[in-house]
Design a protein around this motif. Structure first.
Motif, PDB file in Angstrom:
ATOM      1  N   CYS A 265       0.824  -1.227   0.226  1.00  0.00           N
ATOM      2  CA  CYS A 265      -0.097   0.076  -0.130  1.00  0.00           C
ATOM      3  C   CYS A 265       0.572   1.304  -0.007  1.00  0.00           C
ATOM      4  CB  CYS A 265      -0.788  -0.165   1.335  1.00  0.00           C
ATOM      5  SG  CYS A 265      -2.558  -0.875   1.312  1.00  0.00           S
ATOM      6  N   LEU A 266       1.806   1.162   0.961  1.00  0.00           N
ATOM      7  CA  LEU A 266       2.552   2.417   1.311  1.00  0.00           C
ATOM      8  C   LEU A 266       3.689   2.818  -0.128  1.00  0.00           C
ATOM      9  CD1 LEU A 266       2.722   2.456   4.994  1.00  0.00           C
ATOM     10  CD2 LEU A 266       1.445   4.202   3.529  1.00  0.00           C
ATOM     11  N   ILE A 267       4.096   1.352  -0.560  1.00  0.00           N
ATOM     12  CA  ILE A 267       4.963   1.683  -1.683  1.00  0.00           C
ATOM     13  C   ILE A 267       4.355   2.173  -2.808  1.00  0.00           C
ATOM     14  CG2 ILE A 267       6.294   0.270  -3.591  1.00  0.00           C
ATOM     15  CD1 ILE A 267       7.311  -1.434  -1.111  1.00  0.00           C
ATOM     16  N   LEU A 268       2.953   1.796  -3.148  1.00  0.00           N
ATOM     17  CA  LEU A 268       2.223   2.205  -4.234  1.00  0.00           C
ATOM     18  C   LEU A 268       1.995   3.769  -4.025  1.00  0.00           C
ATOM     19  CD1 LEU A 268      -0.392  -0.514  -4.875  1.00  0.00           C
ATOM     20  CD2 LEU A 268       1.239   0.505  -6.815  1.00  0.00           C
ATOM     21  N   LEU A 269       1.669   4.076  -2.897  1.00  0.00           N
ATOM     22  CA  LEU A 269       1.640   5.771  -2.449  1.00  0.00           C
ATOM     23  C   LEU A 269       2.992   6.283  -2.759  1.00  0.00           C
ATOM     24  CD1 LEU A 269      -0.495   5.933   0.743  1.00  0.00           C
ATOM     25  CD2 LEU A 269      -1.002   7.043  -1.667  1.00  0.00           C
ATOM     26  N   PHE A 270       3.879   6.007  -2.436  1.00  0.00           N
ATOM     27  CA  PHE A 270       5.245   6.299  -2.749  1.00  0.00           C
ATOM     28  C   PHE A 270       5.612   6.564  -4.191  1.00  0.00           C
ATOM     29  CE2 PHE A 270       9.817   4.777  -3.475  1.00  0.00           C
ATOM     30  CZ  PHE A 270      10.185   5.919  -3.504  1.00  0.00           C
ATOM     31  N   PHE A 272       3.579   6.455  -6.573  1.00  0.00           N
ATOM     32  CA  PHE A 272       2.665   7.900  -7.237  1.00  0.00           C
ATOM     33  C   PHE A 272       3.239   9.004  -6.901  1.00  0.00           C
ATOM     34  CE2 PHE A 272      -0.992  10.489  -7.426  1.00  0.00           C
ATOM     35  CZ  PHE A 272      -1.498  10.120  -8.497  1.00  0.00           C
ATOM     36  N   PHE A 273       3.303   9.356  -5.732  1.00  0.00           N
ATOM     37  CA  PHE A 273       3.837  10.723  -5.460  1.00  0.00           C
ATOM     38  C   PHE A 273       5.283  11.169  -5.690  1.00  0.00           C
ATOM     39  CE2 PHE A 273      -0.120  10.617  -2.991  1.00  0.00           C
ATOM     40  CZ  PHE A 273      -0.804  11.709  -3.688  1.00  0.00           C
ATOM     41  N   TYR A 274       6.037   9.903  -5.881  1.00  0.00           N
ATOM     42  CA  TYR A 274       7.267  10.308  -6.428  1.00  0.00           C
ATOM     43  C   TYR A 274       7.211  10.466  -7.880  1.00  0.00           C
ATOM     44  CZ  TYR A 274      12.305   9.468  -7.273  1.00  0.00           C
ATOM     45  OH  TYR A 274      13.372   9.736  -7.705  1.00  0.00           O
ATOM     46  N   PHE A 276       4.654  11.896  -9.432  1.00  0.00           N
ATOM     47  CA  PHE A 276       3.898  13.025  -9.633  1.00  0.00           C
ATOM     48  C   PHE A 276       4.477  14.333  -9.264  1.00  0.00           C
ATOM     49  CE2 PHE A 276       0.219  15.999  -8.491  1.00  0.00           C
ATOM     50  CZ  PHE A 276      -0.388  15.807  -9.659  1.00  0.00           C
ATOM     51  N   GLY A 277       5.324  14.020  -8.081  1.00  0.00           N
ATOM     52  CA  GLY A 277       6.358  15.264  -7.859  1.00  0.00           C
ATOM     53  C   GLY A 277       7.362  15.513  -9.003  1.00  0.00           C
ATOM     54  N   LEU A 280       5.668  17.225 -11.755  1.00  0.00           N
ATOM     55  CA  LEU A 280       5.339  18.714 -11.445  1.00  0.00           C
ATOM     56  C   LEU A 280       6.626  19.392 -11.426  1.00  0.00           C
ATOM     57  CD1 LEU A 280       2.875  18.677  -8.520  1.00  0.00           C
ATOM     58  CD2 LEU A 280       2.303  19.356 -10.934  1.00  0.00           C
TER      59      LEU A 280
ATOM     60  N   PRO B 118       8.362  11.507  -0.347  1.00  0.00           N
ATOM     61  CA  PRO B 118       7.214  10.159  -0.243  1.00  0.00           C
ATOM     62  C   PRO B 118       8.090   9.091   0.235  1.00  0.00           C
ATOM     63  CG  PRO B 118       7.342  11.239  -2.472  1.00  0.00           C
ATOM     64  CD  PRO B 118       8.479  11.951  -1.676  1.00  0.00           C
ATOM     65  N   MET B 121       7.203   7.418   3.425  1.00  0.00           N
ATOM     66  CA  MET B 121       6.217   6.425   3.777  1.00  0.00           C
ATOM     67  C   MET B 121       6.551   5.113   4.119  1.00  0.00           C
ATOM     68  SD  MET B 121       3.636   7.390   0.671  1.00  0.00           S
ATOM     69  CE  MET B 121       3.297   8.986   0.251  1.00  0.00           C
ATOM     70  N   LEU B 122       7.837   4.683   3.655  1.00  0.00           N
ATOM     71  CA  LEU B 122       8.294   3.488   3.844  1.00  0.00           C
ATOM     72  C   LEU B 122       8.686   3.023   5.419  1.00  0.00           C
ATOM     73  CD1 LEU B 122      10.505   2.699   0.612  1.00  0.00           C
ATOM     74  CD2 LEU B 122       8.295   2.149   1.056  1.00  0.00           C
ATOM     75  N   ARG B 213      10.918  20.341  -0.197  1.00  0.00           N
ATOM     76  CA  ARG B 213      10.546  21.356  -1.483  1.00  0.00           C
ATOM     77  C   ARG B 213       8.884  21.133  -0.886  1.00  0.00           C
ATOM     78  NH1 ARG B 213       6.547  18.879  -4.499  1.00  0.00           N
ATOM     79  NH2 ARG B 213       6.473  16.496  -4.589  1.00  0.00           N
ATOM     80  N   GLU B 219      -1.211  18.883  -5.367  1.00  0.00           N
ATOM     81  CA  GLU B 219      -0.709  17.438  -4.636  1.00  0.00           C
ATOM     82  C   GLU B 219      -1.451  17.336  -3.254  1.00  0.00           C
ATOM     83  OE1 GLU B 219       3.833  16.783  -5.214  1.00  0.00           O
ATOM     84  OE2 GLU B 219       3.382  18.797  -5.230  1.00  0.00           O
ATOM     85  N   ILE B 234      -6.702  -2.299  -1.838  1.00  0.00           N
ATOM     86  CA  ILE B 234      -6.006  -3.287  -1.549  1.00  0.00           C
ATOM     87  C   ILE B 234      -6.578  -3.744  -0.237  1.00  0.00           C
ATOM     88  CG2 ILE B 234      -3.717  -4.107  -0.730  1.00  0.00           C
ATOM     89  CD1 ILE B 234      -2.376  -1.845  -2.529  1.00  0.00           C
TER      90      ILE B 234
END
Lengths: 367, 388
Positions: A265-270, A272-274, A276-277, A280, B118, B121-122, B213, B219, B234
């Motif tokens: 879950c958190l890797i997918l979020l990571f 995505f935002f990596y 996306f960032g 941008l 990000p 998060m890990l 940043r 975002e 999930i």
């Protein structure tokens, strides 16, 4: 032609009437929700769009209304009374103490649904798709409203007595199950058209036996002792906790699986935002490069104009000034986000700050 | 005369009857012990400033729940049907207070630190090993898998999540689990620092992390939506907690529902926390609470917290092996992977300043800290899915 239209509206009327009569709490909520959304749409949408959405939403809510709840009811167990059956006295009995054939229906979902307004039938002719709704309904037994027992909670069951005597109460049907021949039983939704579930019991069913649904959806013959009206059919109860205890006594599998899922879950979020960032950031850089290019082009134009001006001496000073001013304006405008880091507010002494003005004047003494 | 004597005897009889209803007539030593525990919690909250918002309602709740009374169907006790306290307790029992608390947490939390960096998060994921480490130990101690899961979730350092999961998996242990979770959350400043110091070198403590940043509003708005979609697709069993968390955050970040976000994060959250704390405290009636299981739960809770802290710190050290110089992470923010927000992040900052008075880690630590909130809710959802 006239007949077709007449039939259509008659069917429609019956459908609507039945739907309204068996509308349960969930559906009321659904309608309330639809009303709120429609009401909101009045404020949001343009007049023409509003009509389109209104129609579409009404259509959608109508469709979902047909499907909700009732489809979770399944025929679960059936007992066909054989008059020659000597063990009939031991069978499940109705409120009047009489034994009869019975049909158990289970709510397969994890929420409460009401079966009122649905139809039970043993008449195979209702399978004819060309039959009109009123004709179908005439061949069926209605589950009446007004009895709290028709509300079936999660995974629970309701049993109807197929004794052909509806005067005995809500749980009695207007048909009997006749032993010794193939028995068709069907459960229909409140419109009398949508088939919810059906079963055909073979004529070979031994006297005094029943027919029960297995865990995998297949059906099997059960002896009278094994029948379980209003209770789960005899099957292996699936117990998750016992399974974990026996197969993972040390918790290692649980730890590996669960940590894997949490990390996923958190890797997918990571990720995505990596990404996306990064995108941008790239866009911001591209914008900066574009702005610098524009300034560079403007500056070059000014240089060219200045060069032409000095060479030809044909351009007036005002034009030079205007061009330079324009270039400076663009430069200052585009470079707004790049701060020099120098504070430009400089302190100037003014009369307002003069200490002299804040002092009280001492009156002069005249002698 | 005869009438008068009968009146007096009637009064005497009723007075004697009244005395049987008083707390003095029904008190047991266990009640006194629990009342003292409640008073100790209140003392900790007021004098030591340990999570007063939680410990004061819980402390008073413990006292309230242990006032002895005669079981005469007066409908006053927490466990008696139709009692007012029982009605309040339904929010805990049915598990609808925790999602409301999560709504408030979402409305108050700024995920910027996490979005800006990000990879933090890990760390939030790694710290959840505290839960599963404690699960393994609880099984070894002889608890059933569902009870072990209910106890182990204490390692997530998240009171509402612990209540939510234990109310579903181990309702008979919920009171002890809730009190234990909140107690250890209050004791984060005591439990975590020595583990952090023991597992990091002087050089690692000195690591200065680059300034994060700027995070755009787009975002910030996308985070709750994408977060909700990814996590609940999930782990749908985490829907009540994750859904409310991200809903609250969207209210905050959309900038169009400031009023709702303000209510969710202040008035509503305060009301729920008050009722939650009070009823959780009340649920610790001596007869239910003073058992061997409770002692074991407290031992396991401490283990869970320590494992979670250690796994967070060690995971950062592991990450640093792969990170280039200048992008390394200070392992002192590893402890913040547990979801005790913002207490754990404050401990990171405090330890960072202890090693280097110019090294402020608070903003960096907020990243894993809020990731821990998501991580523990996901872990609760996973356990619920597997065991319910």
């Amino acid at each position: 032609m006239y007949f077709t239209f007449f039939e259509f509206f008659r069917n429609l009327f019956f459908r609507i009437n039945n739907q309204i009569s068996r509308m349960d709490e969930m559906k009321m909520k659904q309608l309330a929700f639809a009303a709120i959304v429609l009401h909101s749409s009045f404020f949001i949408l343009h007049q023409k769009m509003k009509k389109v959405l209104l129609f579409a939403f009404a259509l959608l809510s109508g469709i979902s209304m047909m499907a909700q709840g009732a489809h979770d009811f399944k025929i679960n167990e059936v007992y066909v009374l054989n008059p020659a059956d000597s063990s009939a006295s031991a069978q499940y009995r109705d409120e009047f103490g009489e034994a009869s054939s019975w049909i158990e229906i289970q709510n397969m979902s994890y929420s409460t649904h009401d079966i009122r307004g649905c139809f039970l039938t043993s008449d195979r002719s209702v399978l004819d798709k060309n039959m009109s709704a009123p004709d179908r309904i005439a061949k069926m037994s209605l589950v009446p409203a007004g009895d709290a027992r028709t509300s079936v909670t999660a995974k629970q069951r309701i049993t109807f007595f197929a004794d052909g005597n509806v005067n005995r109460g809500t749980l009695h049907t207007n048909f009997k199950l006749v032993p010794g021949e193939d028995i068709f039983i069907a459960l229909y939704d409140g419109n009398g058209v949508d088939l919810l579930d059906s079963i055909t019991i073979p004529a070979s069913l031994p006297a005094g036996n029943g027919y029960a649904r297995n865990e995998d959806g297949s059906w099997s013959v059960e002896t009278a002792e094994a029948l379980t009206p209003n209770a789960p059919n005899k099957q292996v109860e699936h117990n998750k906790i016992a399974e974990w205890k026996s197969k993972d006594p040390h918790g290692i599998a649980m730890a590996i699986l669960s940590m894997g899922i949490v990390f996923s879950c958190l890797i997918l979020l990571f990720v995505f935002f990596y990404i996306f960032g990064w995108v941008l950031n790239r866009i911001a850089k591209l914008n900066r490069v574009k702005a610098i290019r524009k300034i560079h082009e403007s500056a070059q134009k000014v240089v060219v104009m200045a060069k032409e001006g000095t060479e030809t001496r044909g351009i007036e000073m005002d034009n030079y000034v205007a061009a330079i001013t324009l270039a400076l304006h663009e430069y200052m405008g585009n470079m707004h986000d790049v701060e020099s880091g120098v504070l430009t507010i400089q302190h100037h002494q003014t009369e307002w700050e003069s200490k002299e003005h804040t002092l009280r004047h001492v009156p002069e003494i005249h002698h | 005369m005869l009438l008068e004597s009968s009146i007096w005897s009637f009064i005497g009889e009723k007075f004697a009857d009244f005395l049987t209803y008083t707390g003095f007539a029904n008190v047991a030593w266990a009640n006194v012990i629990m009342i003292l525990v409640g008073a100790f919690f209140i003392w900790l909250a007021i004098k030591k400033d340990f999570e007063p918002l939680l410990l004061i309602p819980i402390g008073l709740g413990i006292i309230l729940g242990n006032i002895p009374f005669k079981a005469a169907g007066l409908e006053i006790g927490l466990y008696e049907d139709n009692a007012v306290l029982n009605i309040f307790y339904q929010g805990v029992k049915q598990g609808w207070y925790p999602p409301l608390v999560f709504l408030g947490i979402g409305a108050m939390t700024d995920f910027s630190a996490l979005i800006a960096n990000p990879k933090l998060m890990l760390i939030g994921a790694a710290a959840q090993f505290g839960i599963f480490g404690a699960y393994i130990i609880a099984l070894a101690m002889g608890f059933e898998p569902n009870q072990a899961a209910g106890i182990a979730i204490i390692g997530g350092a998240d009171g509402p999540t612990a209540i939510f999961l234990s109310s579903k998996l181990a309702p008979n242990l919920m009171g002890a689990i809730a009190v234990c979770a909140y107690s250890y959350m209050a004791l984060v400043p005591v439990i975590q620092p020595f583990i952090m110091r023991a597992l990091t070198t002087k050089k690692e403590k000195q690591i200065k992390m680059a300034t994060s940043r700027e995070v755009s509003q787009t975002e910030k708005i996308l985070f709750p939506i994408v977060g909700l979609l990814i996590t609940t697709f999930i782990v749908p069993s985490g829907l009540p907690l994750l859904g409310m968390l991200f809903f609250g955050n969207l209210l905050k970040e959309s900038t169009k529902t400031t009023r709702l976000a303000k209510t969710a994060g202040s008035a509503l959250n305060d009301i729920v926390v008050m009722l939650l704390g009070l009823t959780v405290g009340c649920s610790t009636q001596a007869s239910e609470f003073l058992t061997l299981d409770t002692i074991l739960i407290f031992v396991l809770g401490a283990c869970a917290f320590m494992i979670a802290t250690a796994s967070g710190v060690l995971f950062v050290k592991f990450m640093n092996i792969f990170l280039p110089e200048g992008k390394k992470i200070n392992p002192l923010i590893g402890n913040a992977g547990v979801s005790a927000v913002p207490m754990a992040a404050r401990i990171s900052n405090q330890e960072g300043l202890r090693a280097n008075p110019h090294n402020f880690l608070l903003l960096h630590a907020m990243g894993p800290n809020v990731a821990g909130v998501i991580g523990s809710a996901v872990a609760a959802g996973v356990l619920l899915g597997f065991l319910s």
